[in-house]
Design a protein around this motif. Sequence first.
Motif, PDB file in Angstrom:
ATOM      1  N   TYR A 187       2.094  -0.365   6.151  1.00 26.02           N
ATOM      2  CA  TYR A 187       0.869   0.408   5.953  1.00 26.02           C
ATOM      3  C   TYR A 187       0.790   1.504   7.005  1.00 26.02           C
ATOM      4  O   TYR A 187       1.052   1.267   8.179  1.00 26.02           O
ATOM      5  CB  TYR A 187      -0.369  -0.493   6.103  1.00 26.02           C
ATOM      6  N   ARG A 228      -3.238   7.045   2.599  1.00 24.84           N
ATOM      7  CA  ARG A 228      -2.715   5.744   3.039  1.00 24.84           C
ATOM      8  C   ARG A 228      -1.392   5.480   2.324  1.00 24.84           C
ATOM      9  O   ARG A 228      -1.323   5.417   1.098  1.00 24.84           O
ATOM     10  CB  ARG A 228      -3.693   4.618   2.736  1.00 24.84           C
ATOM     11  N   VAL A 230       1.496   2.997   1.458  1.00 27.16           N
ATOM     12  CA  VAL A 230       1.734   1.560   1.348  1.00 27.16           C
ATOM     13  C   VAL A 230       3.091   1.345   0.676  1.00 27.16           C
ATOM     14  O   VAL A 230       3.284   1.711  -0.486  1.00 27.16           O
ATOM     15  CB  VAL A 230       0.634   0.850   0.536  1.00 27.16           C
TER      16      VAL A 230
END
Length: 285
Positions: A187, A228, A230
């Motif tokens: 992450y 973000r 991921v």
Amino acid sequence: MATQRATQWGISLWEFQVFGERTGAPPVVVPPGAVRVAEFLAECPFTHRLPDDPIIFPSLPGASHMHSFFGNTSTNAMTNLGDLEKGSSTCDPVIDLSSYWVPTLYVDDQPVEPTGTTFYYLGEGVRDDVIAQIQPFPKGLRVVAGNAKATGPDDRTISRWSCLHANEAGASHDFVRCPAGTMLESYLDFPQCWNGRDLDSPDHQSHMAYPVNGACPATHPVPVPKLRQVLRYPVNGDPSRFRLASGPGYTMHGDFFNAWPTDELERRVRNCINPIIKCGANGNP
């Protein structure tokens, strides 16, 4: 509250949303069935590996450690915005011509690519009244998040490692030991405050900043979506077998070169992020 994703990857350790009352903004009419989370996303599978980095080492092929690229299929050391706009993409949505890249993961000195590659565009991390003011990234924005030169897990590194469906394994700046049958997750949150002027900076970071106390600092007054990154790697077990092309797990970093069509990115920010509505890859609730 953990967010249940509408994908095969289910719930992940670091996906949490905090809800509160909107302040300083008119009431929002949420479509029936919509989830009140400021989000849209792009699923961008792996495209290729090269020892190139058009942000850190532009026009210098082979000057970088090995990178794994996602999204735009044309990215190399010579890439500029025009190249991306003329390229093609593995992303869903395919209109996202942006390029994303990270240092390649090696397991027993063999490269391993992630099988889950999701890039979330979020409004979290700032107050609701700031979410209502979020603007799209300017086209051509280039930014690096994380610290490729970190010498330890607490050396200005913000990346996190955890295990899919194995929260008991915990999370760390460095690699973690994941149980059999699970996957190693990475992450990384990019900064979400822009100085309003520069598409890049000498260190590729200082034109951006992270929010402070739920708002953007005066030096970086323009709120933009939180990107973000991921990544889910099909590996588990002894982390001593793992390394990144840049070094230990705490050197994980990500590069983003924005090539979204301007109108489409504006639509998604206006319809998903500003009113705090969870949208899918198509930019709809």
